[in-house]
Motif scaffolding. Structure first.
Motif, PDB file in Angstrom:
ATOM      1  N   LYS A  87       0.817  -1.217   0.000  1.00  0.00           N
ATOM      2  CA  LYS A  87       0.000   0.000   0.000  1.00  0.00           C
ATOM      3  C   LYS A  87       0.853   1.271   0.000  1.00  0.00           C
ATOM      4  CE  LYS A  87      -3.840   2.111   2.448  1.00  0.00           C
ATOM      5  NZ  LYS A  87      -4.799   1.935   3.543  1.00  0.00           N
ATOM      6  N   ASP A  88       1.976   1.229   0.701  1.00  0.00           N
ATOM      7  CA  ASP A  88       2.787   2.436   0.853  1.00  0.00           C
ATOM      8  C   ASP A  88       4.199   2.321   0.292  1.00  0.00           C
ATOM      9  OD1 ASP A  88       3.533   0.603   2.755  1.00  0.00           O
ATOM     10  OD2 ASP A  88       3.628   2.035   4.407  1.00  0.00           O
ATOM     11  N   GLY A  89       4.431   1.385  -0.618  1.00  0.00           N
ATOM     12  CA  GLY A  89       5.751   1.299  -1.245  1.00  0.00           C
ATOM     13  C   GLY A  89       6.117  -0.121  -1.633  1.00  0.00           C
ATOM     14  N   LEU A  90       7.369  -0.299  -2.028  1.00  0.00           N
ATOM     15  CA  LEU A  90       7.877  -1.587  -2.484  1.00  0.00           C
ATOM     16  C   LEU A  90       8.635  -2.296  -1.373  1.00  0.00           C
ATOM     17  CD1 LEU A  90       9.338  -0.448  -5.926  1.00  0.00           C
ATOM     18  CD2 LEU A  90       7.274  -1.805  -5.577  1.00  0.00           C
ATOM     19  N   VAL A  91       8.552  -3.631  -1.357  1.00  0.00           N
ATOM     20  CA  VAL A  91       9.378  -4.453  -0.478  1.00  0.00           C
ATOM     21  C   VAL A  91       9.948  -5.598  -1.294  1.00  0.00           C
ATOM     22  CG1 VAL A  91       8.113  -3.915   1.637  1.00  0.00           C
ATOM     23  CG2 VAL A  91       7.446  -5.896   0.289  1.00  0.00           C
ATOM     24  N   ASP A  92      11.104  -6.083  -0.858  1.00  0.00           N
ATOM     25  CA  ASP A  92      11.716  -7.235  -1.500  1.00  0.00           C
ATOM     26  C   ASP A  92      10.942  -8.496  -1.107  1.00  0.00           C
ATOM     27  OD1 ASP A  92      14.364  -8.042  -2.996  1.00  0.00           O
ATOM     28  OD2 ASP A  92      14.035  -9.546  -1.420  1.00  0.00           O
ATOM     29  N   LEU A  93      10.924  -9.481  -1.979  1.00  0.00           N
ATOM     30  CA  LEU A  93      10.225 -10.736  -1.705  1.00  0.00           C
ATOM     31  C   LEU A  93      10.694 -11.361  -0.391  1.00  0.00           C
ATOM     32  CD1 LEU A  93       8.217 -12.889  -2.613  1.00  0.00           C
ATOM     33  CD2 LEU A  93      10.046 -13.924  -3.946  1.00  0.00           C
TER      34      LEU A  93
END
Length: 106
Positions: A87-93
């Motif tokens: 919802k508020d950005g990207l994260v690594d798997l």
């Protein structure tokens, strides 16, 4: 005990909205329940909320060695760098995977 956790990210980065996300999660939920899974759906979560769920107070605290089958579906968009939109950005798997691996090896 068989558990299925689904992160359905229909709205992410506060800009985009994924079409078809409602139908996608409904079909997955229906299929998993037919197979005997207990399902939990998390909708439009922020990094902080997901971190809390996966962390030491949530799933990360569970000993997963005695669970026969565990599944997690992440329904979102991502990129070629293994980053997933929240919802508020990207994260690594690995943000999703590492806490679960730690629970299995406790």
């Amino acid at each position: 005990m068989n558990g299925m956790h689904s992160f359905n990210l229909r709205r992410y980065t506060n800009i985009f909205k994924r079409k078809g996300a409602k139908q996608e999660v409904a079909r997955l939920d229906y299929s998993m329940k037919r197979l005997g899974f207990e399902t939990i759906v998390f909708k439009d979560q922020s990094k902080g909320n997901v971190a809390d769920f996966l962390g030491e107070e949530g799933l990360g605290a569970m000993n997963l060695q005695h669970i026969e089958v565990f599944g997690m579906a992440i329904s979102s968009h991502g990129n070629s760098k293994n980053e997933i939109c929240l919802k508020d950005g990207l994260v690594d798997l690995s943000f999703f995977v590492d806490p679960i691996k730690e629970g299995v090896t406790q």
